[in-house]
Design a protein around this motif. Structure first.
Motif, PDB file in Angstrom:
ATOM      1  N   GLY A  15       6.178   1.442  -9.533  1.00  0.00           N
ATOM      2  CA  GLY A  15       6.021   0.197 -10.261  1.00  0.00           C
ATOM      3  C   GLY A  15       5.204  -0.766  -9.426  1.00  0.00           C
ATOM      4  N   GLY A  16       4.986  -1.963  -9.948  1.00  0.00           N
ATOM      5  CA  GLY A  16       4.123  -2.909  -9.265  1.00  0.00           C
ATOM      6  C   GLY A  16       4.614  -3.311  -7.890  1.00  0.00           C
ATOM      7  N   ILE A  17       5.873  -3.783  -7.796  1.00  0.00           N
ATOM      8  CA  ILE A  17       6.395  -4.228  -6.504  1.00  0.00           C
ATOM      9  C   ILE A  17       6.468  -3.064  -5.526  1.00  0.00           C
ATOM     10  CG2 ILE A  17       8.428  -5.139  -5.321  1.00  0.00           C
ATOM     11  CD1 ILE A  17       8.991  -6.887  -7.697  1.00  0.00           C
ATOM     12  N   GLU A  18       6.916  -1.904  -6.014  1.00  0.00           N
ATOM     13  CA  GLU A  18       7.083  -0.745  -5.138  1.00  0.00           C
ATOM     14  C   GLU A  18       5.760  -0.346  -4.480  1.00  0.00           C
ATOM     15  OE1 GLU A  18       9.875  -0.031  -8.711  1.00  0.00           O
ATOM     16  OE2 GLU A  18       8.094  -1.190  -8.207  1.00  0.00           O
ATOM     17  N   VAL A  19       4.728  -0.206  -5.289  1.00  0.00           N
ATOM     18  CA  VAL A  19       3.436   0.252  -4.768  1.00  0.00           C
ATOM     19  C   VAL A  19       2.779  -0.828  -3.917  1.00  0.00           C
ATOM     20  CG1 VAL A  19       1.114   1.000  -5.410  1.00  0.00           C
ATOM     21  CG2 VAL A  19       3.103   1.904  -6.638  1.00  0.00           C
ATOM     22  N   GLN A  20       2.862  -2.077  -4.374  1.00  0.00           N
ATOM     23  CA  GLN A  20       2.230  -3.157  -3.619  1.00  0.00           C
ATOM     24  C   GLN A  20       2.883  -3.354  -2.254  1.00  0.00           C
ATOM     25  OE1 GLN A  20      -0.490  -5.413  -4.157  1.00  0.00           O
ATOM     26  NE2 GLN A  20      -1.064  -3.738  -5.514  1.00  0.00           N
ATOM     27  N   THR A  21       4.217  -3.264  -2.193  1.00  0.00           N
ATOM     28  CA  THR A  21       4.891  -3.421  -0.909  1.00  0.00           C
ATOM     29  C   THR A  21       4.521  -2.289   0.039  1.00  0.00           C
ATOM     30  OG1 THR A  21       6.740  -4.437  -2.101  1.00  0.00           O
ATOM     31  CG2 THR A  21       7.123  -3.838   0.186  1.00  0.00           C
ATOM     32  N   HIS A  22       4.442  -1.075  -0.495  1.00  0.00           N
ATOM     33  CA  HIS A  22       4.024   0.074   0.316  1.00  0.00           C
ATOM     34  C   HIS A  22       2.612  -0.143   0.865  1.00  0.00           C
ATOM     35  CE1 HIS A  22       1.756   3.894   0.586  1.00  0.00           C
ATOM     36  NE2 HIS A  22       2.828   4.327   1.208  1.00  0.00           N
ATOM     37  N   ASP A  23       1.699  -0.572  -0.004  1.00  0.00           N
ATOM     38  CA  ASP A  23       0.312  -0.755   0.423  1.00  0.00           C
ATOM     39  C   ASP A  23       0.173  -1.924   1.396  1.00  0.00           C
ATOM     40  OD1 ASP A  23      -0.212   1.354  -1.226  1.00  0.00           O
ATOM     41  OD2 ASP A  23      -1.340   0.215  -2.719  1.00  0.00           O
ATOM     42  N   LEU A  24       0.973  -2.980   1.189  1.00  0.00           N
ATOM     43  CA  LEU A  24       0.947  -4.107   2.126  1.00  0.00           C
ATOM     44  C   LEU A  24       1.396  -3.649   3.507  1.00  0.00           C
ATOM     45  CD1 LEU A  24       0.685  -7.104   2.870  1.00  0.00           C
ATOM     46  CD2 LEU A  24       3.008  -7.437   1.978  1.00  0.00           C
TER      47      LEU A  24
END
Length: 383
Positions: A15-24
């Motif tokens: 999902g959005g938060i999951e992927v964005q936090t991983h990429d951050l």
């Protein structure tokens, strides 16, 4: 610096938060920072109860417990997370909030209670929940305690600002994208009479409004055909591909069957980033009718891949899509249908917007976003 990212949801959930936090986390590591993640999400093999695993070089603390439907909730986590944050030598905590984020809410309290510089980012629109958030007072108290408050877009930041009031400055901390990876290759010429490929990608959940994709596309198809018959434009036809999966699939399939869409609509399910990116490169227009879109990661990916974006103007998509430049923005579904029909019947406009998006990358590239994260961490430390 040593950064703790605290979030209800993380990989392997998607999902959005999951992927964005991983990429951050990956971006911060590439800039020389040490990063660890604390989450209430189970691991791939059910890891929980504080198990620490390595995910792409980042230590992930699985503060999950076994619950029905694997809900990312753990009211018993704060004491152990407090102990680990105190012992871990962290310089800053970055909490990632959604609409309902019990774990992240607890983590904000824990980090601020330790006196740890804390940044808090909302990945949601508070519009319908503003009275509840005002009554609870969490965000206002966090700001008063010195947390650096942010949200992923201008509209999302405004909704948080309305809750916290004038005492704290809520800034924009956007989601990021690898613009190099999504930049489209040279386009293979297509037959002039080939149908225009319209694409959409989302979770098949009611709040994302997947049914509206079919309704808007069907109405645009009618408008384009009517315009062609009246001599006000040309209509080469269109095909729609709706990627995604979720509880609304049955409803979508029934609607498509009832309206005889089988010859121009396909719903192939959920696909990975690489496959989606290649499909964007082979398509012509991206459509998203979501109303409660705090940012719109899929729309940013499509815009970076060179597609004109048709979207609501009162959402986070407006942070990277300028009406008439990167796509067409509308106030409601009828405006979206007319905008899509306009692109279907005006090849000059379609090609001009596509050329702009293929040539000019958006500002939300990861190096810029990672630098903004560092600014937020410094702001939290100064407070």
């Amino acid at each position: 610096m040593k950064v703790a990212l605290l979030t209800d949801c993380y990989l392997p959930r998607l999902g959005g938060i999951e992927v964005q936090t991983h990429d951050l986390a990956a971006q911060l590591r590439s800039r020389g920072h040490e990063v660890e993640v604390f989450t209430a999400t189970l691991g791939e093999l059910g890891e929980r109860h504080g198990f620490v695993e390595d995910v792409d070089g980042v230590a992930v603390h699985r503060m999950a417990i076994r619950l029905p439907w694997e809900l990312p909730v753990n009211p018993f986590a704060p004491p152990e997370v407090r102990r680990r944050l105190r012992a871990g030598g962290f310089d800053v905590a970055h909490v990632h909030m959604g609409v309902v984020s019990p774990f992240a809410t607890d983590m904000a309290r824990v980090a601020l209670g330790l006196g740890l510089p804390t940044a808090i980012t909302w990945h949601c629109l508070m519009e319908r929940s503003q009275p509840v958030f005002r009554a609870l007072g969490h965000a206002r108290r966090w700001g008063a305690q010195g947390a650096a408050l942010s949200a992923v877009s201008g509209v999302a930041a405004a909704s948080v600002q309305n809750v916290v009031g004038r005492g704290s400055d809520v800034r924009v901390f956007p989601n990021g994208i690898d613009t190099t990876a999504w930049r489209p290759p040279p386009r293979t010429p297509r037959d002039a009479d080939a149908p225009i490929e319209v694409v959409a990608a989302m979770r098949f959940a009611a709040r994302k409004r997947p049914l509206a994709v079919l309704e808007v596309a069907a109405r645009a198809r009618e408008l384009a055909a009517a315009g062609s018959r009246s001599g006000s434009g040309t209509s080469p036809g269109m095909r729609l591909t709706l990627f995604g999966e979720g509880p609304e699939r049955g409803r979508l399939e029934r609607f498509a069957a009832q309206h005889a869409m089988a010859d121009w609509v396909t719903m192939p399910g959920r696909v990975g980033r690489d496959q989606l990116r290649e499909r964007y490169w082979d398509s012509d227009i991206y459509l998203t009718p979501a109303r409660l879109e705090a940012f719109g990661i899929a729309a940013l990916e499509a815009r970076t891949a060179g597609l004109p974006v048709v979207a609501r103007k009162d959402t986070g998509v407006g942070d990277f899509v300028v009406d008439g430049v990167n796509g067409l923005l509308g106030a409601d579904d009828d405006a979206l249908a007319h905008g899509l029909a306009r692109l279907l019947t005006d090849p000059e406009l379609l090609h001009r917007i596509a050329d702009t998006n293929r040539t000019l990358a958006p500002e939300q590239d990861w190096p810029s976003v990672a630098a903004l994260a560092e600014d937020e961490y410094r702001r939290a430390g100064a407070a």
